[in-house]
Write a protein that holds these residues in place. Structure first.
Motif, PDB file in Angstrom:
ATOM      1  N   GLN A  84      32.105  52.143  33.872  1.00  0.00           N
ATOM      2  CA  GLN A  84      32.739  50.886  33.477  1.00  0.00           C
ATOM      3  C   GLN A  84      33.015  50.850  31.986  1.00  0.00           C
ATOM      4  N   HIS A  85      32.073  51.337  31.197  1.00  0.00           N
ATOM      5  CA  HIS A  85      32.263  51.319  29.749  1.00  0.00           C
ATOM      6  C   HIS A  85      33.408  52.236  29.337  1.00  0.00           C
ATOM      7  N   TYR A  86      33.595  53.322  30.083  1.00  0.00           N
ATOM      8  CA  TYR A  86      34.712  54.220  29.793  1.00  0.00           C
ATOM      9  C   TYR A  86      36.042  53.486  30.014  1.00  0.00           C
ATOM     10  N   SER A 125      31.474  36.635  40.280  1.00  0.00           N
ATOM     11  CA  SER A 125      31.071  35.230  40.190  1.00  0.00           C
ATOM     12  C   SER A 125      31.724  34.367  41.265  1.00  0.00           C
ATOM     13  N   ASP A 126      32.999  34.620  41.565  1.00  0.00           N
ATOM     14  CA  ASP A 126      33.697  33.772  42.532  1.00  0.00           C
ATOM     15  C   ASP A 126      34.553  34.556  43.529  1.00  0.00           C
ATOM     16  N   GLY A 127      34.535  35.889  43.459  1.00  0.00           N
ATOM     17  CA  GLY A 127      35.305  36.689  44.405  1.00  0.00           C
ATOM     18  C   GLY A 127      36.789  36.735  44.120  1.00  0.00           C
ATOM     19  N   SER A 128      37.232  36.176  42.999  1.00  0.00           N
ATOM     20  CA  SER A 128      38.649  36.251  42.648  1.00  0.00           C
ATOM     21  C   SER A 128      38.961  37.611  42.037  1.00  0.00           C
ATOM     22  N   TYR A 129      40.234  37.857  41.795  1.00  0.00           N
ATOM     23  CA  TYR A 129      40.679  39.145  41.266  1.00  0.00           C
ATOM     24  C   TYR A 129      41.307  38.956  39.891  1.00  0.00           C
ATOM     25  N   ILE A 130      41.013  39.877  39.004  1.00  0.00           N
ATOM     26  CA  ILE A 130      41.568  39.831  37.653  1.00  0.00           C
ATOM     27  C   ILE A 130      42.356  41.104  37.409  1.00  0.00           C
ATOM     28  N   VAL A 131      43.520  40.961  36.810  1.00  0.00           N
ATOM     29  CA  VAL A 131      44.383  42.101  36.503  1.00  0.00           C
ATOM     30  C   VAL A 131      44.743  42.032  35.021  1.00  0.00           C
ATOM     31  N   GLY A 132      44.500  43.120  34.314  1.00  0.00           N
ATOM     32  CA  GLY A 132      44.836  43.192  32.900  1.00  0.00           C
ATOM     33  C   GLY A 132      45.523  44.505  32.592  1.00  0.00           C
ATOM     34  N   ALA A 133      46.096  44.588  31.419  1.00  0.00           N
ATOM     35  CA  ALA A 133      46.836  45.789  31.010  1.00  0.00           C
ATOM     36  C   ALA A 133      45.919  46.774  30.316  1.00  0.00           C
ATOM     37  N   LEU A 134      46.130  48.053  30.601  1.00  0.00           N
ATOM     38  CA  LEU A 134      45.519  49.110  29.816  1.00  0.00           C
ATOM     39  C   LEU A 134      46.448  49.407  28.638  1.00  0.00           C
ATOM     40  N   ALA A 135      45.859  49.690  27.491  1.00  0.00           N
ATOM     41  CA  ALA A 135      46.664  49.948  26.302  1.00  0.00           C
ATOM     42  C   ALA A 135      47.485  51.220  26.494  1.00  0.00           C
ATOM     43  N   PRO A 136      48.765  51.221  26.100  1.00  0.00           N
ATOM     44  CA  PRO A 136      49.569  52.435  26.191  1.00  0.00           C
ATOM     45  C   PRO A 136      48.974  53.550  25.342  1.00  0.00           C
ATOM     46  N   SER A 137      49.280  54.765  25.709  1.00  0.00           N
ATOM     47  CA  SER A 137      48.808  55.917  24.933  1.00  0.00           C
ATOM     48  C   SER A 137      49.376  55.861  23.519  1.00  0.00           C
ATOM     49  N   GLY A 143      39.221  40.362  26.260  1.00  0.00           N
ATOM     50  CA  GLY A 143      38.948  39.039  26.794  1.00  0.00           C
ATOM     51  C   GLY A 143      38.128  39.124  28.066  1.00  0.00           C
ATOM     52  N   ALA A 144      38.593  38.395  29.099  1.00  0.00           N
ATOM     53  CA  ALA A 144      37.813  38.250  30.326  1.00  0.00           C
ATOM     54  C   ALA A 144      37.574  39.585  31.028  1.00  0.00           C
ATOM     55  N   LEU A 145      38.613  40.430  31.133  1.00  0.00           N
ATOM     56  CA  LEU A 145      38.450  41.711  31.825  1.00  0.00           C
ATOM     57  C   LEU A 145      37.530  42.635  31.044  1.00  0.00           C
ATOM     58  N   HIS A 146      37.685  42.661  29.740  1.00  0.00           N
ATOM     59  CA  HIS A 146      36.815  43.469  28.887  1.00  0.00           C
ATOM     60  C   HIS A 146      35.360  43.026  29.062  1.00  0.00           C
ATOM     61  N   GLY A 147      35.127  41.713  29.057  1.00  0.00           N
ATOM     62  CA  GLY A 147      33.778  41.196  29.225  1.00  0.00           C
ATOM     63  C   GLY A 147      33.211  41.471  30.603  1.00  0.00           C
ATOM     64  N   LEU A 148      34.054  41.443  31.619  1.00  0.00           N
ATOM     65  CA  LEU A 148      33.608  41.733  32.981  1.00  0.00           C
ATOM     66  C   LEU A 148      33.071  43.154  33.085  1.00  0.00           C
ATOM     67  N   LEU A 149      33.788  44.108  32.513  1.00  0.00           N
ATOM     68  CA  LEU A 149      33.338  45.497  32.540  1.00  0.00           C
ATOM     69  C   LEU A 149      32.095  45.711  31.679  1.00  0.00           C
ATOM     70  N   GLU A 150      31.918  44.849  30.708  1.00  0.00           N
ATOM     71  CA  GLU A 150      30.780  44.972  29.796  1.00  0.00           C
ATOM     72  C   GLU A 150      29.490  44.456  30.418  1.00  0.00           C
ATOM     73  N   THR A 151      29.580  43.349  31.150  1.00  0.00           N
ATOM     74  CA  THR A 151      28.354  42.645  31.541  1.00  0.00           C
ATOM     75  C   THR A 151      28.050  42.679  33.034  1.00  0.00           C
ATOM     76  N   ASN A 152      29.019  42.956  33.893  1.00  0.00           N
ATOM     77  CA  ASN A 152      28.799  42.902  35.338  1.00  0.00           C
ATOM     78  C   ASN A 152      28.741  44.292  35.946  1.00  0.00           C
ATOM     79  N   ARG A 153      28.040  44.389  37.050  1.00  0.00           N
ATOM     80  CA  ARG A 153      27.980  45.651  37.791  1.00  0.00           C
ATOM     81  C   ARG A 153      29.019  45.602  38.890  1.00  0.00           C
ATOM     82  N   LEU A 154      30.039  46.435  38.779  1.00  0.00           N
ATOM     83  CA  LEU A 154      31.134  46.461  39.738  1.00  0.00           C
ATOM     84  C   LEU A 154      31.043  47.711  40.607  1.00  0.00           C
ATOM     85  N   GLU A 177      37.459  42.992  40.746  1.00  0.00           N
ATOM     86  CA  GLU A 177      36.989  41.784  41.415  1.00  0.00           C
ATOM     87  C   GLU A 177      35.914  41.120  40.575  1.00  0.00           C
ATOM     88  N   ARG A 178      35.995  39.804  40.475  1.00  0.00           N
ATOM     89  CA  ARG A 178      34.991  39.066  39.707  1.00  0.00           C
ATOM     90  C   ARG A 178      33.849  38.657  40.640  1.00  0.00           C
TER      91      ARG A 178
END
Length: 337
Positions: free
Chosen positions: A110-112, A153-165, A121-132, A150-151
């Protein structure tokens, strides 16, 4: 003695169960799955087909016994398999999208991924603090990469962008905002209407900043635009950005004749049909066009910057003094949620 490994079972819509192993004793978990009759996939997952229900029940019973013998915990995930959600999204998105499922067996996995998330923001924090258990990378084949998770906390889904190379563009614009949805249909809609326009705008602004910085540096340099390795690299970057700028300009409203002629001349002069390795004479011509016409192209591209997606306004707080007194005989219905 507490189990040193865990098997998490996910029910897939494709008539199968997907098993994910995790923990320091993961080999024992894999052994239990093999003994129960699960099939190992090329990406290291284990699956159990559900077409034959009697055989599937027998395999699951055998799995629990084998896991007990191997001191492995078995749990069932309450939500659908993330791979199904990812496939539903990429199938509905326009163009040619593909989904790669990323099993997260350890926290470092996850940290990778976290280090490549564009928005802190939210996606970064999710990977930092939750076990997925899983994430999915959605790719359009043209360099755009989105991360689906997947979050818990509530079973919802979050989608974020990965930084371009950095080889693609050095991002300097504000990161596109992640979107959150309760199901694949809504996620697809929010990706199309919010995330992707936000992403395209951020990449466009980053291209503008890098192209302008390189052009200013080249104009102030005493050497020719193709005489040093650094200048050649800057020219190559500009040519790549110019390709995107010209495509954006041509895709907008019909251009005036003089602008269309200008774009044709710049495209030919920069040898954009041969980005990999034009001959030295063509490279010299491209350098001349870069210094002479680069600023005008940048200004045209700046004028064609996609609009920002509006940030939802926060509702104004109502003063209780401003509210009318309720009628004595009126019945106030509960607000819709």
């Amino acid at each position: 003695m507490s189990p040193s490994a865990e098997i998490t079972l996910y029910l897939s819509a494709r008539d199968k169960i997907v098993a994910l192993t995790s923990g320091t004793g993961r080999r024992w978990a894999e052994t239990a799955l093999d003994l129960a009759g699960f099939t190992e996939t090329p990406d290291g997952l284990h699956t159990l087909a559900l077409e034959d229900q009697a055989q599937a029940r027998h395999a699951l019973t055998h799995l629990h016994q084998a896991a007990l013998n191997c001191q492995v915990a078995v749990t069932t995930h309450p939500r659908p398999y993330l791979g199904d959600i990812a496939e539903a999204i990429v199938t509905a998105l326009p163009g040619h999208w593909m989904a790669d499922i990323e099993p997260l067996r350890e926290q470092r996995d996850q940290h990778y991924l976290r280090d490549f998330v564009w928005e802190t923001g939210a996606l970064h924090g999710l990977l930092e603090t939750n076990r997925l258990g899983f994430t999915a990378i959605l790719r359009d084949g043209g360099g755009t990469e989105l991360l689906l998770a997947e979050r818990p906390s509530d079973g919802s889904y979050i989608v974020g962008a990965l930084a371009p190379s950095p080889d693609y563009v050095r991002v300097t614009a504000p990161a596109p905002r992640s979107v959150i949805a309760s199901n694949a249909r809504l996620a697809t809609r929010f990706i199309q209407t919010r995330l992707l326009p936000d992403y395209e705008r951020a990449v466009h602004l980053s291209r503008l900043a890098e192209a302008e910085e390189d052009l200013r540096w080249a104009q102030e340099s005493e050497a020719g635009p193709y005489d040093t390795v650094d200048l050649q690299a800057a020219l190559y970057r500009f040519r790549a950005h110019a390709t995107a700028f010209i495509a954006t300009l041509r895709a907008t409203t019909p251009l005036p004749v003089e602008q269309a002629v200008f774009l044709d001349r710049v495209e030919k002069g920069l040898s954009l049909d041969d980005l990999d390795g034009p001959d030295p004479e063509a490279l010299a011509e491209a350098g001349t066009v870069w210094l002479h016409d680069g600023e005008e192209l940048i200004e045209m591209a700046r004028a064609a910057t996609p609009p920002a997606y509006p940030t939802p306004a926060k509702p104004k707080a109502l003063s209780t003094a401003a509210l009318p007194p309720p009628a004595v005989t009126a019945v106030t219905p509960a607000p819709r949620r």
